[in-house]
Write a protein that holds these residues in place. Structure first.
Motif, PDB file in Angstrom:
ATOM      1  N   VAL A  69      -1.326  19.749   9.609  1.00  0.00           N
ATOM      2  CA  VAL A  69      -0.605  18.219   9.443  1.00  0.00           C
ATOM      3  C   VAL A  69      -1.444  17.682   8.264  1.00  0.00           C
ATOM      4  CG1 VAL A  69       0.378  16.158  10.239  1.00  0.00           C
ATOM      5  CG2 VAL A  69       0.420  18.382  11.551  1.00  0.00           C
ATOM      6  N   ARG A  70      -0.462  16.800   7.365  1.00  0.00           N
ATOM      7  CA  ARG A  70      -0.976  16.109   5.994  1.00  0.00           C
ATOM      8  C   ARG A  70      -0.367  14.889   5.986  1.00  0.00           C
ATOM      9  NH1 ARG A  70       0.948  18.806   1.611  1.00  0.00           N
ATOM     10  NH2 ARG A  70       2.097  17.275   0.692  1.00  0.00           N
ATOM     11  N   LEU A  71      -1.017  13.631   5.639  1.00  0.00           N
ATOM     12  CA  LEU A  71      -0.662  12.420   5.534  1.00  0.00           C
ATOM     13  C   LEU A  71      -0.961  12.261   4.178  1.00  0.00           C
ATOM     14  CD1 LEU A  71       1.028   9.829   6.477  1.00  0.00           C
ATOM     15  CD2 LEU A  71      -1.384   9.010   7.150  1.00  0.00           C
ATOM     16  N   ASP A  72       0.089  11.801   3.137  1.00  0.00           N
ATOM     17  CA  ASP A  72      -0.192  11.234   1.919  1.00  0.00           C
ATOM     18  C   ASP A  72      -0.051   9.914   1.836  1.00  0.00           C
ATOM     19  OD1 ASP A  72      -0.504  13.781   0.737  1.00  0.00           O
ATOM     20  OD2 ASP A  72       1.535  14.004   0.248  1.00  0.00           O
ATOM     21  N   LEU A  73      -1.214   9.133   2.074  1.00  0.00           N
ATOM     22  CA  LEU A  73      -1.156   7.708   2.211  1.00  0.00           C
ATOM     23  C   LEU A  73      -1.045   7.075   0.846  1.00  0.00           C
ATOM     24  CD1 LEU A  73      -1.614   5.495   4.404  1.00  0.00           C
ATOM     25  CD2 LEU A  73      -3.892   5.863   4.254  1.00  0.00           C
ATOM     26  N   ALA A  74       0.089   6.194   0.693  1.00  0.00           N
ATOM     27  CA  ALA A  74       0.182   5.792  -0.675  1.00  0.00           C
ATOM     28  C   ALA A  74      -0.134   4.369  -0.739  1.00  0.00           C
ATOM     29  CB  ALA A  74       1.664   5.705  -0.818  1.00  0.00           C
ATOM     30  N   ALA A  75      -0.318   3.524   0.513  1.00  0.00           N
ATOM     31  CA  ALA A  75      -0.728   2.204   0.580  1.00  0.00           C
ATOM     32  C   ALA A  75      -1.209   1.986   2.043  1.00  0.00           C
ATOM     33  CB  ALA A  75       0.091   1.371   0.029  1.00  0.00           C
ATOM     34  N   PHE A  76      -2.354   1.184   1.981  1.00  0.00           N
ATOM     35  CA  PHE A  76      -2.989   0.519   3.343  1.00  0.00           C
ATOM     36  C   PHE A  76      -3.642  -0.663   3.109  1.00  0.00           C
ATOM     37  CE2 PHE A  76      -6.242  -0.195   6.212  1.00  0.00           C
ATOM     38  CZ  PHE A  76      -5.660  -0.258   7.385  1.00  0.00           C
ATOM     39  N   THR A  77      -3.046  -1.668   3.780  1.00  0.00           N
ATOM     40  CA  THR A  77      -4.071  -2.993   3.794  1.00  0.00           C
ATOM     41  C   THR A  77      -3.976  -3.501   5.151  1.00  0.00           C
ATOM     42  OG1 THR A  77      -2.880  -3.439   1.496  1.00  0.00           O
ATOM     43  CG2 THR A  77      -3.928  -5.443   2.807  1.00  0.00           C
ATOM     44  N   ALA A  78      -5.383  -4.171   5.481  1.00  0.00           N
ATOM     45  CA  ALA A  78      -5.537  -4.761   6.602  1.00  0.00           C
ATOM     46  C   ALA A  78      -6.245  -5.962   6.467  1.00  0.00           C
ATOM     47  CB  ALA A  78      -6.577  -4.030   7.613  1.00  0.00           C
ATOM     48  N   ARG A  79      -5.402  -7.069   6.746  1.00  0.00           N
ATOM     49  CA  ARG A  79      -6.121  -8.413   6.569  1.00  0.00           C
ATOM     50  C   ARG A  79      -6.476  -9.273   7.901  1.00  0.00           C
ATOM     51  NH1 ARG A  79      -4.982 -10.142   1.404  1.00  0.00           N
ATOM     52  NH2 ARG A  79      -3.358  -8.948   0.387  1.00  0.00           N
ATOM     53  N   ARG A  80      -7.735  -9.503   7.847  1.00  0.00           N
ATOM     54  CA  ARG A  80      -7.960 -10.688   8.919  1.00  0.00           C
ATOM     55  C   ARG A  80      -8.873 -11.909   8.576  1.00  0.00           C
ATOM     56  NH1 ARG A  80     -10.809  -8.935  14.469  1.00  0.00           N
ATOM     57  NH2 ARG A  80      -9.895 -10.313  15.908  1.00  0.00           N
ATOM     58  N   GLY A  81      -8.291 -13.042   8.821  1.00  0.00           N
ATOM     59  CA  GLY A  81      -8.966 -14.302   8.124  1.00  0.00           C
ATOM     60  C   GLY A  81      -8.925 -14.288   6.493  1.00  0.00           C
ATOM     61  N   ASN A  82     -10.141 -14.295   5.961  1.00  0.00           N
ATOM     62  CA  ASN A  82     -10.099 -14.386   4.774  1.00  0.00           C
ATOM     63  C   ASN A  82     -10.570 -13.084   3.950  1.00  0.00           C
ATOM     64  OD1 ASN A  82      -9.678 -17.081   4.137  1.00  0.00           O
ATOM     65  ND2 ASN A  82     -11.704 -17.695   4.764  1.00  0.00           N
ATOM     66  N   HIS A  83     -10.591 -11.844   4.927  1.00  0.00           N
ATOM     67  CA  HIS A  83     -11.104 -10.844   4.613  1.00  0.00           C
ATOM     68  C   HIS A  83      -9.881  -9.634   4.427  1.00  0.00           C
ATOM     69  CE1 HIS A  83     -14.979 -12.039   4.844  1.00  0.00           C
ATOM     70  NE2 HIS A  83     -14.728 -12.525   6.093  1.00  0.00           N
ATOM     71  N   ARG A  84     -10.313  -8.725   3.383  1.00  0.00           N
ATOM     72  CA  ARG A  84      -9.329  -7.863   3.174  1.00  0.00           C
ATOM     73  C   ARG A  84      -9.880  -6.196   3.098  1.00  0.00           C
ATOM     74  NH1 ARG A  84      -7.293  -5.892  -1.887  1.00  0.00           N
ATOM     75  NH2 ARG A  84      -5.178  -4.996  -1.860  1.00  0.00           N
ATOM     76  N   ILE A  85      -9.141  -5.211   3.590  1.00  0.00           N
ATOM     77  CA  ILE A  85      -9.625  -3.816   3.410  1.00  0.00           C
ATOM     78  C   ILE A  85      -8.313  -3.319   3.098  1.00  0.00           C
ATOM     79  CG2 ILE A  85     -10.258  -1.695   4.616  1.00  0.00           C
ATOM     80  CD1 ILE A  85     -11.609  -3.775   6.869  1.00  0.00           C
ATOM     81  N   ALA A  86      -8.428  -2.254   2.029  1.00  0.00           N
ATOM     82  CA  ALA A  86      -7.362  -1.810   1.251  1.00  0.00           C
ATOM     83  C   ALA A  86      -7.522  -0.537   0.743  1.00  0.00           C
ATOM     84  CB  ALA A  86      -6.551  -2.736   0.448  1.00  0.00           C
ATOM     85  N   LEU A  87      -6.555   0.319   0.577  1.00  0.00           N
ATOM     86  CA  LEU A  87      -6.608   1.446   0.028  1.00  0.00           C
ATOM     87  C   LEU A  87      -6.758   1.260  -1.393  1.00  0.00           C
ATOM     88  CD1 LEU A  87      -6.828   4.498   0.653  1.00  0.00           C
ATOM     89  CD2 LEU A  87      -4.087   4.467   0.616  1.00  0.00           C
ATOM     90  N   ALA A  88      -7.800   1.641  -2.122  1.00  0.00           N
ATOM     91  CA  ALA A  88      -7.563   1.551  -3.685  1.00  0.00           C
ATOM     92  C   ALA A  88      -6.860   2.082  -4.447  1.00  0.00           C
ATOM     93  CB  ALA A  88      -9.248   1.626  -4.057  1.00  0.00           C
ATOM     94  N   HIS A  89      -6.608   3.717  -3.999  1.00  0.00           N
ATOM     95  CA  HIS A  89      -5.520   4.345  -4.764  1.00  0.00           C
ATOM     96  C   HIS A  89      -5.214   5.410  -3.735  1.00  0.00           C
ATOM     97  CE1 HIS A  89      -8.329   7.625  -4.782  1.00  0.00           C
ATOM     98  NE2 HIS A  89      -9.376   6.852  -5.345  1.00  0.00           N
ATOM     99  N   PRO A  90      -3.856   5.964  -3.841  1.00  0.00           N
ATOM    100  CA  PRO A  90      -3.274   6.995  -2.988  1.00  0.00           C
ATOM    101  C   PRO A  90      -4.301   8.157  -2.641  1.00  0.00           C
ATOM    102  CG  PRO A  90      -1.737   6.412  -4.597  1.00  0.00           C
ATOM    103  CD  PRO A  90      -3.039   5.964  -5.207  1.00  0.00           C
ATOM    104  N   THR A  91      -4.325   8.441  -1.263  1.00  0.00           N
ATOM    105  CA  THR A  91      -5.253   9.860  -1.052  1.00  0.00           C
ATOM    106  C   THR A  91      -4.264  10.537   0.189  1.00  0.00           C
ATOM    107  OG1 THR A  91      -7.448  10.019  -0.116  1.00  0.00           O
ATOM    108  CG2 THR A  91      -6.250   8.368   1.148  1.00  0.00           C
ATOM    109  N   THR A  92      -4.923  11.733   0.383  1.00  0.00           N
ATOM    110  CA  THR A  92      -4.372  12.613   1.384  1.00  0.00           C
ATOM    111  C   THR A  92      -5.526  13.016   2.528  1.00  0.00           C
ATOM    112  OG1 THR A  92      -3.145  13.798  -0.258  1.00  0.00           O
ATOM    113  CG2 THR A  92      -3.527  14.820   1.729  1.00  0.00           C
TER     114      THR A  92
END
Length: 180
Positions: A69-92
């Protein structure tokens, strides 16, 4: 809610929409989940938004009912308070044999970067590289931890999840911890 899922563990096809407001799963309070999936052939285009434990999560990708099974992840962002975790570019991400394989996964952690390349699961074969990762981003998972400073380094990890082996090279600049 109108969601259909077939062959979830081997060749998943997901179609429909799911809306959840104020729920409790595994002892965790969930404020909101919105999942939209459009199946076409052997793939499902998926959009997810969720609000839980102070996190705001948004993700988009395409789930392929292939083997593995494959997931082509185009975008991901998680925010909490003033902090952000994000996918910098699409990945598999590829799932199988009790693990996940990431190829060129690059996460933006506030102003820093974390690169992940390899396999994580029962067996490990992964390379990690941290560049200018602010330690304050740890607040996203442990609020009020109070760390400050910057992490740079790399690691090559192999072995098993129970007995990992490998090499690590880490450097922390301007470390500040709260006084206890």
């Amino acid at each position: 809610t109108d969601m259909r899922v077939s062959d979830l563990y081997r060749r998943p096809i997901v179609d429909g929409h799911l809306s959840v407001d104020r729920a409790r799963f595994g002892g965790e309070d969930i404020s909101q989940i919105r999942l939209n999936a459009n199946a076409a052939g052997t793939a499902s285009a998926i959009t997810l938004t969720a609000r839980a434990r102070g996190f705001a999560i948004d993700a988009r990708g395409k789930l392929h009912a292939s083997s593995p099974v494959r997931l082509d992840l185009a975008a991901f962002t998680a925010r909490r308070g003033n902090h952000r975790i994000a996918l910098a570019h699409p990945t598999t991400l590829t799932f199988g044999d009790g693990g996940v394989e990431a190829k060129s996964l690059l996460l933006a952690l506030d102003r820093g970067r974390l690169a992940v390349d390899g396999r994580l699961g029962k067996t490990l074969d992964v390379s990690l590289k941290a560049q200018s990762v602010p330690l304050s981003v740890s607040e996203t998972v442990m609020p009020k931890l109070g760390l400050a400073g910057t992490l740079n380094g790399d690691a090559k990890i192999a072995g098993t999840a129970k007995a990992p082996t490998g090499t690590w090279r880490l450097r922390i600049d301007r470390l500040v911890t709260p006084q206890t």
